[in-house]
Design a protein around this motif. Structure first.
Motif, PDB file in Angstrom:
ATOM      1  N   LEU A   1       0.769  -1.198   0.096  1.00  0.00           N
ATOM      2  CA  LEU A   1      -0.186   0.059   0.011  1.00  0.00           C
ATOM      3  C   LEU A   1       0.783   1.072  -0.168  1.00  0.00           C
ATOM      4  O   LEU A   1       0.097   2.383  -0.455  1.00  0.00           O
TER       5      LEU A   1
ATOM      6  N   GLY B   1      -5.893   1.001   2.272  1.00  0.00           N
ATOM      7  CA  GLY B   1      -6.274  -0.051   1.516  1.00  0.00           C
ATOM      8  C   GLY B   1      -6.350  -1.265   2.427  1.00  0.00           C
ATOM      9  O   GLY B   1      -6.410  -1.196   3.696  1.00  0.00           O
TER      10      GLY B   1
ATOM     11  N   LYS C   1     -11.340   0.965  -1.495  1.00  0.00           N
ATOM     12  CA  LYS C   1     -11.591   0.196  -2.833  1.00  0.00           C
ATOM     13  C   LYS C   1      -9.957  -0.685  -3.169  1.00  0.00           C
ATOM     14  O   LYS C   1     -10.511  -1.072  -4.244  1.00  0.00           O
ATOM     15  N   THR C   2      -9.078  -0.102  -2.497  1.00  0.00           N
ATOM     16  CA  THR C   2      -7.828  -0.679  -2.956  1.00  0.00           C
ATOM     17  C   THR C   2      -7.364  -2.161  -2.254  1.00  0.00           C
ATOM     18  O   THR C   2      -7.525  -2.109  -0.957  1.00  0.00           O
TER      19      THR C   2
ATOM     20  N   ARG D   1      -4.937  -5.663  -2.100  1.00  0.00           N
ATOM     21  CA  ARG D   1      -3.743  -5.989  -2.704  1.00  0.00           C
ATOM     22  C   ARG D   1      -3.471  -7.277  -2.000  1.00  0.00           C
ATOM     23  O   ARG D   1      -3.910  -7.745  -0.954  1.00  0.00           O
TER      24      ARG D   1
ATOM     25  N   ASP E   1     -10.591  -2.428  -6.638  1.00  0.00           N
ATOM     26  CA  ASP E   1      -9.316  -2.657  -7.679  1.00  0.00           C
ATOM     27  C   ASP E   1      -8.474  -3.754  -6.808  1.00  0.00           C
ATOM     28  O   ASP E   1      -7.671  -3.228  -5.921  1.00  0.00           O
TER      29      ASP E   1
ATOM     30  N   GLN F   1      -5.706  -6.406  -6.854  1.00  0.00           N
ATOM     31  CA  GLN F   1      -4.438  -6.873  -7.655  1.00  0.00           C
ATOM     32  C   GLN F   1      -3.433  -7.528  -7.002  1.00  0.00           C
ATOM     33  O   GLN F   1      -3.215  -6.987  -5.839  1.00  0.00           O
TER      34      GLN F   1
END
Length: 296
Positions: free
Chosen positions: A107, A112, A245-246, A248, A273, A275
């Motif tokens: 991050l 996130g 929203k992020t 990882r 999002d 990833q």
């Protein structure tokens, strides 16, 4: 400026010498240095050996330790600190959890959620300077969706196939071949005599992935079930902080690619999002070390 970064997780310990631009100059690996597995003294001695190996003919400004076990238990934290102090009394260093390093790598200090699915599993949220977690209960209690959890599922399916409760498939063959078994019952002896049975079971996640590439329905279902468990970690994290929203993803389970990523994304809101991390947790240890040096 040169920094040694260390990411000592539950399965492997990775050491790297970074320059001031974040380039890796040297790197080495070591088996797990978790203090609850090998003891505090041996952990610190192995860390000293790894650092000395990288320091050969080099001047190092800072050492950034990212260590499994350096979590919420104050007694364990103090024992780790004391053991490292004895070995590194003349060095400048910082100690943080391996999870802190992964969070920084994922991050970069921004808000996130980071999901780790390695030997264990956990979701860490960072929102407006406050951190929270979901999961991370350890393999005796939880760690759903982790490599260990997947390995246990593989063993359950394999034993049923060996008994004839399920029809043998590619997963059965992959376990037999990967562990070089001439008889199914040898598996019991291998795991009961293994020095690190947790890691041995977690390694079966790769066997499950191999079977999934052969179209094995059992292996594919195991990954889909793992995705569901990891999605639950994310959804519970979002209930705490709906603004995030992020997302990882870090850890060896996600190296299996679409067999885990596709069902995971399908189970979650499409606006997220999601990833895999672009840099390993080791890079997070470097970033933390760099910030520490700049603050000195």
């Amino acid at each position: 400026m040169k920094i040694i970064a260390i990411d000592a997780g539950g399965t492997k310990a990775r050491f790297a010498l970074y320059d001031e631009n974040g380039n890796v100059l040297k790197s080495i690996e070591h088996p797990s240095l978790h203090p609850l597995q090998i003891g505090y003294t041996k952990m610190a001695q192995a860390l000293r050996y790894g650092v000395d190996t990288l320091c050969e003919n080099e001047t190092v400004d800072f050492i950034s330790f990212g260590l499994a076990g350096y979590g919420m238990n104050p007694k364990i934290r103090k024992s780790i600190e004391n053991a490292i102090k004895r070995q590194f009394k003349h060095d400048r260093y910082s100690i943080q959890s391996d999870v802190d390093c992964a969070l920084m790598s994922a991050l970069k200090g921004n808000d996130g959620i980071m999901v780790i699915a390695g030997t264990g599993s956990i979701a860490l949220s960072q929102y407006q300077g406050v951190r929270s977690r979901v999961g991370g209960w350890g393999y005796w209690i939880g760690d759903e969706g982790s490599a260990f959890w997947i390995g246990k599922e593989v063993l359950s399916v394999f034993s049923k196939m060996a008994d004839g409760r399920l029809k043998k498939s590619a997963l059965y063959d992959c376990v037999m071949d990967s562990l070089v078994l001439s008889d199914e019952s040898e598996l019991i002896k291998i795991l009961s005599e293994h020095k690190r049975p947790k890691e041995a079971i977690a390694s079966l996640a790769r066997v499950c992935y191999l079977a999934s590439t052969k179209g094995d329905k059992h292996a594919i279902k195991i990954f889909k079930d793992a995705a569901y468990e990891l999605a639950q970690l994310i959804e519970a994290s979002l209930r705490k902080n709906p603004e995030l929203k992020t997302i990882r993803l870090s850890g060896g389970v996600f190296e299996s690619g679409d067999v885990i990523l596709k069902p995971l994304k399908e189970m979650l809101d499409s606006s997220l999002d999601i990833q895999p991390i672009s840099n390993p947790p080791l890079y997070g240890a470097y970033l933390i070390g760099k910030l520490k040096v700049e603050q000195i």
